[in-house]
Design a protein around this motif. Structure first.
Motif, PDB file in Angstrom:
ATOM      1  N   LYS A   1      -5.313   1.455  10.010  1.00 32.80           N
ATOM      2  CA  LYS A   1      -6.697   0.880   9.652  1.00 32.80           C
ATOM      3  C   LYS A   1      -6.530  -0.401   9.373  1.00 32.80           C
ATOM      4  O   LYS A   1      -6.700  -1.148   9.510  1.00 32.80           O
ATOM      5  CB  LYS A   1      -7.695   1.567   8.541  1.00 32.80           C
ATOM      6  N   ILE A   2      -5.463  -0.476   8.120  1.00 33.43           N
ATOM      7  CA  ILE A   2      -5.257  -1.999   7.897  1.00 33.43           C
ATOM      8  C   ILE A   2      -4.609  -2.373   8.221  1.00 33.43           C
ATOM      9  O   ILE A   2      -5.009  -4.138   8.676  1.00 33.43           O
ATOM     10  CB  ILE A   2      -4.360  -2.117   6.440  1.00 33.43           C
TER      11      ILE A   2
ATOM     12  N   ASN B   1       0.510  -1.352   0.444  1.00 31.06           N
ATOM     13  CA  ASN B   1      -0.031  -0.094  -0.145  1.00 31.06           C
ATOM     14  C   ASN B   1       1.266   1.327   0.107  1.00 31.06           C
ATOM     15  O   ASN B   1       0.828   2.011   0.679  1.00 31.06           O
ATOM     16  CB  ASN B   1      -0.830  -0.434   1.365  1.00 31.06           C
TER      17      ASN B   1
ATOM     18  N   GLU C   1     -15.531   3.355  13.222  1.00 30.85           N
ATOM     19  CA  GLU C   1     -14.949   4.616  12.399  1.00 30.85           C
ATOM     20  C   GLU C   1     -16.512   5.825  13.527  1.00 30.85           C
ATOM     21  O   GLU C   1     -17.173   5.073  13.444  1.00 30.85           O
ATOM     22  CB  GLU C   1     -15.394   4.292  11.049  1.00 30.85           C
TER      23      GLU C   1
ATOM     24  N   TYR D   1      -3.680   6.933   8.301  1.00 30.68           N
ATOM     25  CA  TYR D   1      -4.497   6.877   8.587  1.00 30.68           C
ATOM     26  C   TYR D   1      -4.937   5.832   8.262  1.00 30.68           C
ATOM     27  O   TYR D   1      -5.335   4.617   8.611  1.00 30.68           O
ATOM     28  CB  TYR D   1      -5.684   7.754   8.258  1.00 30.68           C
ATOM     29  N   ASP D   2      -4.687   5.619   6.676  1.00 30.00           N
ATOM     30  CA  ASP D   2      -5.542   4.268   6.038  1.00 30.00           C
ATOM     31  C   ASP D   2      -4.466   2.716   6.803  1.00 30.00           C
ATOM     32  O   ASP D   2      -4.643   2.067   6.478  1.00 30.00           O
ATOM     33  CB  ASP D   2      -5.207   4.416   4.777  1.00 30.00           C
TER      34      ASP D   2
ATOM     35  N   ALA E   1      -1.074   4.820   0.415  1.00 27.53           N
ATOM     36  CA  ALA E   1      -1.624   5.212   1.238  1.00 27.53           C
ATOM     37  C   ALA E   1      -1.430   5.897   2.591  1.00 27.53           C
ATOM     38  O   ALA E   1      -0.440   6.250   2.468  1.00 27.53           O
ATOM     39  CB  ALA E   1      -2.365   3.743   2.823  1.00 27.53           C
ATOM     40  N   SER E   2      -2.141   6.717   2.982  1.00 29.18           N
ATOM     41  CA  SER E   2      -2.486   7.513   3.472  1.00 29.18           C
ATOM     42  C   SER E   2      -1.773   7.161   5.206  1.00 29.18           C
ATOM     43  O   SER E   2      -1.619   5.796   5.373  1.00 29.18           O
ATOM     44  CB  SER E   2      -3.453   8.868   4.268  1.00 29.18           C
TER      45      SER E   2
END
Length: 57
Positions: free
Chosen positions: A45-46, A35, A57, A41-42, A38-39
């Motif tokens: 989450k991952i 990824n 969320e 934040y992302d 991806a940010s």
């Protein structure tokens, strides 16, 4: 990649931490590689999903 270099000099009384850190590092490295755009934040989450941590969320 030496993101886990510090784990190679763990004292014997911290081996439990080592056995937790190395798999976590492996997951984090793989998530980052798969990824790349991806940010933060992302990525969080991952990784939490990979570690089976419930994300509200």
């Amino acid at each position: 990649m030496w993101s886990d270099a510090h784990e190679h000099s763990v004292p014997w009384n911290q081996m439990a931490d080592l056995y937790m850190d190395v798999p976590n590092n492996t997951i984090g490295i793989e998530v980052g590689k798969t990824n790349p755009n991806a940010s933060i934040y992302d990525l969080v989450k991952i990784i939490m999903k990979e570690l089976a941590i419930v994300v509200v969320e």
